[in-house]
Design a protein around this motif. Structure first.
Motif, PDB file in Angstrom:
ATOM      1  N   VAL A   1       0.727  -1.180   0.083  1.00 29.49           N
ATOM      2  CA  VAL A   1       0.002  -0.016  -0.083  1.00 29.49           C
ATOM      3  C   VAL A   1       1.061   1.209  -0.006  1.00 29.49           C
ATOM      4  O   VAL A   1       2.037   1.405   0.536  1.00 29.49           O
ATOM      5  CB  VAL A   1      -0.851   0.013   1.346  1.00 29.49           C
ATOM      6  N   VAL A   2       0.460   2.244  -0.544  1.00 27.93           N
ATOM      7  CA  VAL A   2       0.928   3.523  -0.817  1.00 27.93           C
ATOM      8  C   VAL A   2       0.012   4.550  -0.034  1.00 27.93           C
ATOM      9  O   VAL A   2      -0.991   4.692  -0.432  1.00 27.93           O
ATOM     10  CB  VAL A   2       1.289   4.159  -2.133  1.00 27.93           C
ATOM     11  N   ARG A   3       0.499   4.901   1.233  1.00 29.93           N
ATOM     12  CA  ARG A   3      -0.100   6.124   1.857  1.00 29.93           C
ATOM     13  C   ARG A   3       0.407   7.401   1.794  1.00 29.93           C
ATOM     14  O   ARG A   3      -0.364   8.450   1.996  1.00 29.93           O
ATOM     15  CB  ARG A   3      -0.188   5.739   3.664  1.00 29.93           C
ATOM     16  N   GLU A   4       1.655   7.504   1.309  1.00 29.67           N
ATOM     17  CA  GLU A   4       2.328   8.987   1.075  1.00 29.67           C
ATOM     18  C   GLU A   4       3.228   8.594  -0.164  1.00 29.67           C
ATOM     19  O   GLU A   4       3.872   7.678   0.020  1.00 29.67           O
ATOM     20  CB  GLU A   4       3.040   9.519   2.308  1.00 29.67           C
TER      21      GLU A   4
ATOM     22  N   ALA B   1       7.986   3.982   0.083  1.00 30.25           N
ATOM     23  CA  ALA B   1       6.849   4.526   0.286  1.00 30.25           C
ATOM     24  C   ALA B   1       5.807   3.109   0.269  1.00 30.25           C
ATOM     25  O   ALA B   1       4.608   3.385   0.663  1.00 30.25           O
ATOM     26  CB  ALA B   1       6.278   5.544  -0.500  1.00 30.25           C
ATOM     27  N   LEU B   2       6.104   2.263  -0.346  1.00 26.65           N
ATOM     28  CA  LEU B   2       5.430   0.905  -1.041  1.00 26.65           C
ATOM     29  C   LEU B   2       5.595   0.218   0.571  1.00 26.65           C
ATOM     30  O   LEU B   2       6.486  -0.410   0.648  1.00 26.65           O
ATOM     31  CB  LEU B   2       5.761   0.376  -1.858  1.00 26.65           C
ATOM     32  N   LYS B   3       4.434   0.311   1.414  1.00 26.03           N
ATOM     33  CA  LYS B   3       4.391  -0.626   2.562  1.00 26.03           C
ATOM     34  C   LYS B   3       3.322  -1.886   2.554  1.00 26.03           C
ATOM     35  O   LYS B   3       2.311  -1.658   2.008  1.00 26.03           O
ATOM     36  CB  LYS B   3       3.920   0.204   3.713  1.00 26.03           C
ATOM     37  N   VAL B   4       4.107  -2.920   3.101  1.00 29.59           N
ATOM     38  CA  VAL B   4       3.206  -4.191   3.010  1.00 29.59           C
ATOM     39  C   VAL B   4       2.198  -3.827   4.474  1.00 29.59           C
ATOM     40  O   VAL B   4       2.933  -4.128   5.412  1.00 29.59           O
ATOM     41  CB  VAL B   4       4.276  -5.337   3.137  1.00 29.59           C
ATOM     42  N   GLU B   5       1.060  -4.344   4.289  1.00 25.82           N
ATOM     43  CA  GLU B   5       0.118  -4.225   5.384  1.00 25.82           C
ATOM     44  C   GLU B   5      -0.499  -5.880   5.455  1.00 25.82           C
ATOM     45  O   GLU B   5      -1.007  -6.093   4.121  1.00 25.82           O
ATOM     46  CB  GLU B   5      -1.058  -3.252   5.191  1.00 25.82           C
TER      47      GLU B   5
ATOM     48  N   ASP C   1       6.194  -9.507   0.232  1.00 30.43           N
ATOM     49  CA  ASP C   1       6.808  -8.944   1.438  1.00 30.43           C
ATOM     50  C   ASP C   1       7.980  -8.333   1.043  1.00 30.43           C
ATOM     51  O   ASP C   1       8.378  -7.482   2.015  1.00 30.43           O
ATOM     52  CB  ASP C   1       7.127 -10.017   2.651  1.00 30.43           C
ATOM     53  N   GLN C   2       8.611  -8.369  -0.103  1.00 32.94           N
ATOM     54  CA  GLN C   2       9.614  -7.504  -0.384  1.00 32.94           C
ATOM     55  C   GLN C   2       9.340  -6.665  -1.434  1.00 32.94           C
ATOM     56  O   GLN C   2       9.905  -6.419  -2.498  1.00 32.94           O
ATOM     57  CB  GLN C   2      10.852  -8.397  -0.999  1.00 32.94           C
ATOM     58  N   ALA C   3       8.071  -5.934  -1.274  1.00 33.36           N
ATOM     59  CA  ALA C   3       7.539  -4.897  -2.207  1.00 33.36           C
ATOM     60  C   ALA C   3       8.444  -3.725  -2.691  1.00 33.36           C
ATOM     61  O   ALA C   3       8.762  -3.671  -3.873  1.00 33.36           O
ATOM     62  CB  ALA C   3       6.145  -4.413  -1.897  1.00 33.36           C
ATOM     63  N   ALA C   4       9.096  -2.967  -1.859  1.00 31.83           N
ATOM     64  CA  ALA C   4      10.197  -2.062  -2.001  1.00 31.83           C
ATOM     65  C   ALA C   4      11.124  -2.670  -2.798  1.00 31.83           C
ATOM     66  O   ALA C   4      11.859  -2.013  -3.806  1.00 31.83           O
ATOM     67  CB  ALA C   4      10.560  -1.447  -0.803  1.00 31.83           C
TER      68      ALA C   4
ATOM     69  N   LEU D   1      12.927  -0.957  -6.462  1.00 33.57           N
ATOM     70  CA  LEU D   1      14.282  -0.841  -6.616  1.00 33.57           C
ATOM     71  C   LEU D   1      14.984  -1.426  -7.606  1.00 33.57           C
ATOM     72  O   LEU D   1      15.588  -1.012  -8.376  1.00 33.57           O
ATOM     73  CB  LEU D   1      15.054  -0.984  -5.206  1.00 33.57           C
ATOM     74  N   TYR D   2      14.806  -2.880  -7.875  1.00 29.85           N
ATOM     75  CA  TYR D   2      15.413  -3.620  -8.604  1.00 29.85           C
ATOM     76  C   TYR D   2      15.080  -3.242  -9.973  1.00 29.85           C
ATOM     77  O   TYR D   2      15.707  -3.047 -10.937  1.00 29.85           O
ATOM     78  CB  TYR D   2      14.854  -5.274  -8.545  1.00 29.85           C
ATOM     79  N   LEU D   3      13.688  -2.982 -10.287  1.00 30.30           N
ATOM     80  CA  LEU D   3      13.174  -2.459 -11.576  1.00 30.30           C
ATOM     81  C   LEU D   3      13.857  -0.975 -11.886  1.00 30.30           C
ATOM     82  O   LEU D   3      14.381  -0.798 -12.926  1.00 30.30           O
ATOM     83  CB  LEU D   3      11.676  -2.300 -11.734  1.00 30.30           C
TER      84      LEU D   3
END
Length: 376
Positions: free
Chosen positions: A45-48, A54-58, A353-356, A360-362
């Motif tokens: 999820v992006v909240r900010e 900024a991509l946080k796993v919830e 779980d490794q969303a960020a 970064l890889y891309l």
């Protein structure tokens, strides 16, 4: 079209807020929803807006509710695309908060009345493009579903949805038939992502192709069938090549015997704009579809007068305006895949779980093919 051929019914379901909504569909349609659909789910999820972090796993994001004309897809894969990074950064604004992604693949977990009438069943393998694919479950309108044929893996099918369909419209429609069979097409960045697809599709269309790629991706690019490959130095830590390391315009003119290219497909953006315009043939078209190196700056239309050239800035939504167009494009792509005429490279799959790390890889330009999230 979906068939009503046998698919394994995974489970029955009693009343459920996810499947039934206000109409309580599941209470009297027990085979239209998996019993295992929870009320909350894992999602990135992006909240900010901001960088990749900024991509946080919830783990407790509300599962979408089934509405009329929709299905719920239990995702197995989600595609990671540059447009997702533009949303995350705020370059293409979206209402906050939002679940990232717009490309997914999995199995149907719940169907509405309307979906059932179309023959869609629990367990059908599907791919799709709607917002919110970085999650365990996504609500998808039936008009956006692509049935995945036997013999095509869900990872490959997921890769097809944004990158494959984008490459398809770029090579079949966006050029407005200004390029004909046997004429030259320049495609930037064929070493990875969308333009791996585009180079192969352009050849299938009968065009002669000049591709550009970095030295680190030349091994992949050489397998695509380009008639000429211009290999460039790398920009460390970037998703694009050093377009000043070779005089591309001169090389293009040499290869095309001074004629230039009738179409240039450019997803790089700021770093290649001048090269793309300079490489055009008379009455050629500059197709600018991406911003990997930054957005293309405004330029005076008078720049195009020397060759009576054209320019377009297309997007996929305008080339899949209805289900008939969407399915027509997908059917041709899946047909090429099954016939062995199109090769798709899945570079890697990050756990959600490794969303960020996936972003970064891309953005670091490391991929040599499609980058996915694998979703448990």
């Amino acid at each position: 079209m979906f068939t009503v051929a046998s698919r394994r019914i995974l489970s029955t379901a009693g009343p459920s807020s996810i499947c039934g909504g206000r109409n309580g569909l599941a209470s009297f349609l027990p085979l239209r929803c998996m019993s295992s659909i929870p009320s909350t789910m894992k999602a990135a999820v992006v909240r900010e807006v901001g960088d990749a972090h900024a991509l946080k796993v919830e783990n407790d994001f509300p599962t979408p509710e089934l509405k009329a004309g929709q299905v719920i897809v239990k995702n197995q894969y989600a595609g990671i695309n540059f447009i997702d990074t533009y949303h995350r950064k705020g370059l293409y604004p979206r209402d906050l908060p939002f679940i990232g992604g717009q490309e997914g693949g999995g199995v149907v977990a719940a169907v509405s009345d309307e979906a059932a009438e179309e023959g869609i069943k629990i367990g059908d393998p599907v791919a799709y493009s709607v917002f919110g694919s970085y999650a365990q479950y996504t609500a998808v309108p039936t008009a956006k579903l692509l049935p995945v044929p036997d013999g095509v893996g869900l990872d490959v099918a997921t890769s097809c949805v944004v990158q494959g369909l984008t490459a398809h419209y770029l090579t079949t429609s966006a050029h407005a038939d200004l390029i004909k069979t046997g004429e030259w097409c320049l495609i930037h960045g064929v070493g990875g992502g969308t333009c791996q697809w585009a180079a192969q599709m352009a050849k299938l269309r009968g065009f002669k192709v000049i591709g550009t790629c970095s030295k680190g991706k030349a091994d992949v690019a050489k397998t695509l069938g380009c008639d000429e490959l211009i290999v460039l130095d790398e920009v460390p830590g970037a998703s694009y090549e050093d377009y000043e390391s070779v005089d591309i315009v001169s090389r293009v003119m040499e290869v095309t015997e001074g004629k230039g290219c009738k179409a240039v497909i450019d997803g790089i953006g700021k770093s290649t704009m001048d090269i793309s315009i300079g490489s055009l043939a008379h009455r050629g078209i500059f197709i600018s579809f991406g911003n990997a190196s930054g957005a293309v700056p405004a330029f005076p239309v008078l720049r195009l007068i020397g060759k009576s050239a054209y320019v377009t800035r297309p997007k996929l939504l305008d080339y899949s305006v209805d289900r008939a167009e969407l399915v027509s494009r997908a059917d041709e792509i899946f047909g090429w895949l099954k016939a062995g005429k199109l090769n798709v490279s899945v570079d890697c799959a990050f756990p959600l779980d490794q969303a960020a790390e996936g972003h970064l890889y891309l953005e670091a330009g490391k991929s040599k093919g499609k980058v996915l999230y694998q979703i448990d």
